[in-house]
Each structure stands twice: as structure tokens, then as C-alpha cells.
Design an enzyme around this catalytic site. Structure first.
Site, PDB file in Angstrom:
ATOM      1  N   SER A   1      -5.517   0.145  -3.703  1.00 18.86           N
ATOM      2  CA  SER A   1      -4.099  -0.122  -3.537  1.00 18.86           C
ATOM      3  C   SER A   1      -3.754  -1.588  -3.323  1.00 18.86           C
ATOM      4  O   SER A   1      -2.576  -1.943  -3.264  1.00 18.86           O
ATOM      5  CB  SER A   1      -3.593   0.687  -2.343  1.00 18.86           C
ATOM      6  OG  SER A   1      -4.241   0.265  -1.145  1.00 18.86           O
TER       7      SER A   1
ATOM      8  N   SER B   1      -9.878   0.186  -1.644  1.00 19.72           N
ATOM      9  CA  SER B   1      -8.657  -0.487  -2.093  1.00 19.72           C
ATOM     10  C   SER B   1      -8.724  -1.998  -2.205  1.00 19.72           C
ATOM     11  O   SER B   1      -7.817  -2.617  -2.757  1.00 19.72           O
ATOM     12  CB  SER B   1      -7.483  -0.108  -1.186  1.00 19.72           C
ATOM     13  OG  SER B   1      -7.124   1.236  -1.376  1.00 19.72           O
TER      14      SER B   1
ATOM     15  N   LYS C   1      -1.391  -8.769   1.652  1.00 17.48           N
ATOM     16  CA  LYS C   1      -1.045  -7.396   1.269  1.00 17.48           C
ATOM     17  C   LYS C   1       0.029  -6.852   2.204  1.00 17.48           C
ATOM     18  O   LYS C   1      -0.032  -7.048   3.417  1.00 17.48           O
ATOM     19  CB  LYS C   1      -2.287  -6.502   1.316  1.00 17.48           C
ATOM     20  CG  LYS C   1      -2.014  -5.058   0.864  1.00 17.48           C
ATOM     21  CD  LYS C   1      -3.268  -4.196   0.917  1.00 17.48           C
ATOM     22  CE  LYS C   1      -2.969  -2.775   0.444  1.00 17.48           C
ATOM     23  NZ  LYS C   1      -4.161  -1.907   0.453  1.00 17.48           N
TER      24      LYS C   1
END
Length: 517
Positions: free
Chosen positions: A173, A197, A98
Site C-alpha cells: 500500500s 506494503s 506515507k
């Protein structure tokens, strides 16, 4: 010009004093400039001291920005190919990171135009651990702008599409990581979780995602949102992938204050045996307050299809020998409000006013990112999206006019929520509810107004945010398709009992194809 800070001018001293409402005479200004000289000398000495950096052990090239053909759902931010050790438990595994995690020499933007152009010079602790274990890092996965969205359309490189329906939100996210796993482009991925997330996109993309116990996995070298909420953890297409990756990245790190002495050198991080434990005799609690939300408070309403799907999964656990009963934790319903105060004011203090690193914690600080972000915030604040602007405005409002009173009260109250969960977990092994109350929602237009955008992107957190407050390990497990869209059930266990979540997920996976349940 001397290396290090320059002595302040009279105008600069007056400006600072005015910001704090402090009237000053010319004599007082001169006195403060004189007093500043000693600090300037210390700061200049500090400038000459070589800065301690996190290690970079493996060669790499900067990589490349993926083409549209390579990236149809916008799951990638950047591609690269970094080979780790020749042998190790992750040898042969292709991993996406990420884009909140520093990888030296590879561009990083945390989903935001404000950080575009920043290139870290260090590898985050978990990156080094994965490479030492033989992994190949194949790129940075896209994420939401500053990771402050639960939907999927604020990433500055373009909205990330749901693999089951590109017109719908994938959850966020860590949506890029979930999409890349769901579409088979990577074997494993890293996500971050402050309000859900990791688990939210795992639920809506039909993959497995574990938010570990707070502090179990070092956050060192990752972009912060709020130090008491920050988590980073594994995402995969199977419980085995979760166990394998967690076994590598978990464990002691002297540079991460989140561990607070709870994790020491030699802490056992082998989670692979949990895959064979099964759930026979395990006590599973169905959380009453995790179901049946009417949406009257603006949060996403429960879909009966989702509620029924998760309850059906409980019957599967019963069939595998688990004891299942319903429990009530009324504090679950107030947790979202507690999280709101901590998230709004905490992000404003750490992520914005603190230039992404904040102060008053003992650990490793990413000074290069802090400086880059500070300059960007000053020169082009208009690059903030509606979600981040909304958080900043609200957080600063409560700080400026209510003096962090509600932030402090929320931090005090979170311990009561933790105690409520602990009481149930003293009698049960796992607590279960839907990860997200509803099915994947339709994306709003990127040009929609602030109100529509923020509501669409931040109303999914009701069930997930609570475990970011309490620090309990929490995992989203795919448990069915409804109307062709994935449903995730959220499993929560005692602190540092992440292995029990893996055991339950593995048993459920072995019971049959979740897509047909």
C-alpha cells in the site's frame, strides 16, 4: 453540561446489557447507574488533566492539494514544504511521508474517505527525527484505503498508476512513496509494512524498500493496522538512500511497545558503513518455496520470467564472491495462512473496533485520530471500500462465531515460522526469493464487484507476509526488467542485521545497471 462524560441513562445501560445478552431488572439498572458515578468522577478528573502530546518543533503551513498536472500518477495525497534543521545528515533531501504517518498541521486520511478532514496535531517520532536531521518534508504520499491493499486502486483520491505502465498495479500500500521515488519527484520516502506494503510497491516500481527488523524504527504517531505486524521504514532509489534514512529514523523510543526492551538508549543505528562491506564470503540461501507457485490457491502464480530473473541475480552474487545454495523452509508456504488469521481479526480489533488505536498496550495513543475515526465509522460506514469491508466482515465473523480461537492459534504458530527462518539464518547470512512471484498485474475497474476487487488487490502477499510475522528485516531490491516491467528480489536477514541487507543491495547495485540485467 459538565466537562467530560455524562452519567448514563437507563436506556443506555439497557442497550449495553442487551448487547452482551444480560437481562436486567429496573433495580439492577439503577444499581449500575449508581456504580457508574465513581467512574464518571475519575473520567471527569482525567478530562481536566492536560494530555501529553508528541512534540512539534518546526514551523509549517498546511500545504495544498496537488493539481492533476502536478500529480499525473496520483502519487501525492498532499503537498507541503516543511524545512528541518539547518544542518544534518538529511540536509538537502526532499522526503515524502506515507499518509499513515502524522505530520502536525497537514491533512491526513490514510487513503480513506473515513478520515478525510482529519488534521493531526502532532509529529510522529520519525518525522521529528528526519526534521532534526535537516530533511525537508515535501508532502504526504498517497496510499491504499486504510493501507489494506497490495495492488494500487483503492486509494480514495484515485488509483495510483505504475510508472512503467499506468494501466498496471504499482504494488501497495505504500504505492505513492514508490511512485514518487521512481519518477524522481523525491529523494527519499517513508512507507509502512504489515504484509509487504513497503516491499511490494518497491518491486513493481523498481525502487529499494526496506521493512526493518520489527521495532527497530518507532511506529509512534502512525496509524495502526495490527500491533504485532506494524512496521515503518525507508524507501529510496539507492541502497545509500536506504542506509542514510534508516540511520536517522531507527533507534530507541520509550513510547513504542514494539521495541519490548530489545532496543535501548545508545543502540547503534549507523548503517552507512555497510555500503562498503561487499558480499565476498557471504552465504546466501535461495528459498525453494519462494519460487514456482502455481496459483491454485488463489494467490498470484509465479511467472517463469520473474523466477529466472531472481535466479540470474544469484549468479551476480556468486561472481562477487558470495556462496550461494538452495534451501527449503516448508513453513514459508503456511505463513500466508497464519498471517491471514492475524491480519483479519487483528485489523478488525485494532483498526475498526479499536478506532485505529486498540487497547492493552503501553505507549503513546493518538486519541484525536481515534475519536475522529469513531465518529466517521458511525456516521458514514458506507465510505469503506470493498477491500476494507471484506476484511471487516471476515474478521468479525471469525471473532463472533469462533471467539478469537484462530487468532490465538495463529499467534502461537508464528513462533514456529520464526524458528524455521532462524535455523536457516544460523547458517546463512541472507535468504532470497522473488518479492512478488509475478509481474505487475492489470488494474481492475474501480466499479468491479467485491470478489474481483479483493482478489486483485490482496493476492500478492505470499512471499512478503512471512517476515511481518517473524519480524526479520526484509528488503526488496530491483534486479531486472522483464517485458519492460520491474522485478524485485527480496533479501531477508537475521533480526537486527539490517546492515547485511544494505551491504548486499549495495554490492548488487555496484555490479551494473539492474535495468540491463
Amino acid at each position: 453540561m459538565s466537562l467530560g462524560p455524562e452519567l448514563a441513562t437507563k436506556e443506555q445501560i439497557r442497550e449495553i446489557a442487551a448487547d452482551y445478552g444480560l437481562p436486567m431488572t429496573d433495580e439492577e439498572v439503577a444499581d449500575h447507574i449508581e456504580l457508574l458515578k465513581g467512574a464518571i468522577a475519575s473520567y471527569r478528573e482525567l478530562e481536566h488533566i492536560p494530555e501529553r502530546k508528541l512534540p512539534v518543533k518546526y514551523p509549517r503551513t498546511p500545504g495544498w492539494r496537488p493539481t492533476t498536472q502536478e500529480n499525473p500518477l496520483n502519487g501525492w495525497y498532499w503537498r507541503c514544504e516543511i524545512e528541518g534543521a539547518k544542518e544534518g545528515p538529511l540536509k538537502g533531501d526532499r522526503i515524502a511521508i506515507k499518509d499513515v504517518v502524522c505530520v502536525a498541521g497537514v491533512p491526513m486520511m490514510n487513503g480513506s474517505k473515513l478520515l478525510e478532514g482529519y488534521v493531526p496535531e502532532i509529529d510522529a517520532t520519525i518525522v521529528t527525527r528526519m526534521l532534526d536531521a535537516g530533511a525537508t518534508i515535501v508532502g504526504k504520499s498517497a496510499c491504499e484505503d486504510f493501507s489494506f491493499s497490495a495492488g494500487g486502486m483503492t486509494c480514495s483520491t484515485g488509483p495510483v498508476g505504475n510508472p512503467y505502465d499506468p494501466t498496471r498495479n504499482p504494488g501497495a500500500s505504500s504505492n505513492g512513496s514508490a511512485v514518487l521515488i521512481s519518477t524522481g519527484q523525491v529523494d527519499l520516502a517513508i512507507g509502512g509494512d504489515q504484509g509487504g506494503s513497503i516491499r511490494l510497491p518497491s518491486a513493481w516500481c523498481g525502487v529499494y524498500g526496506l521493512k526493518p527488523t520489527y521495532g527497530l524504527v518507532p511506529y509512534t504517531g502512525c496509524a495502526m493496522i495490527e500491533g504485532t505486524l506494524d512496521h515503518v521504514g525507508p524507501m529510496a532509489s539507492s541502497p545509500k538512500g536506504i542506509a542514510k534514512l534508516l540511520s536517522v529514523i531507527a533507534g530507541y523510543d520509550a513510547d513504542d511497545p514494539r521495541q519490548q526492551g530489545r532496543i535501548v538508549p545508545g543502540f547503534d543505528t549507523n548503517y552507512l558503513p555497510a555500503l562498503e562491506r561487499g558480499v565476498k564470503g557471504m552465504k546466501i540461501a535461495i528459498l525453494k518455496e519462494g519460487f514456482g507457485h502455481d496459483g491454485s490457491d488463489g494467490m498470484l502464480a509465479s511467472d517463469p520470467l520473474v523466477d529466472d530473473c531472481v535466479r540470474s541475480a544469484m549468479e551476480t552474487f556468486r561472481g562477487l564472491g558470495a556462496e550461494v545454495a538452495e534451501v527449503s523452509i516448508p513453513e514459508h508456504l503456511t505463513a500466508w495462512h497464519i498471517w491471514t488469521a492475524i491480519g483479519l481479526e487483528g485489523f478488525t480489533a485494532f483498526g475498526v473496533n479499536g478506532n485505529g488505536v486498540g487497547t492493552n498496550w503501553n505507549g503513546w495513543y493518538n486519541t484525536s485520530m481515534a475519536e475522529y475515526l469513531a465518529r466517521a465509522m458511525k456516521s458514514r460506514p458506507y465510505d469503506m471500500p470493498a477491500t476494507v469491508r471484506s476484511v471487516l466482515i471476515r474478521g468479525e465473523y471469525f471473532r463472533r462465531y469462533y471467539h478469537n480461537r484462530y487468532y490465538g492459534k495463529a499467534q502461537n504458530q508464528r513462533h514456529l515460522i520464526n524458528e524455521a527462518y532462524d535455523r536457516v539464518l544460523s547458517e546463512y547470512d541472507i535468504i532470497v526469493c522473488p518479492t512478488i512471484p509475478g509481474l505487475p498485474t492489470k488494474m481492475v475497474d474501480r466499479d468491479a464487484g467485491t470478489l474481483d476487487t479483493v482478489v486483485n488487490q490482496l493476492n500478492q502477499l505470499r512471499n512478503t507476509a512471512v517476515c511481518d510475522l517473524t519480524g526479520h528485516p526484509s528488503m526488496s531490491v530491483p534486479c531486472g526488467l522483464r517485458e519492460g516491467l520491474p522485478v524485485g528480489m527480496m533479501l531477508t536477514a537475521k533480526h537486527f542485521d539490517d546492515a547485511t541487507l544494505i551491504a548486499a543491495a549495495a554490492a548488487f547495485e555496484a555490479a551494473g545497471d539492474w535495468r540491463k540485467m
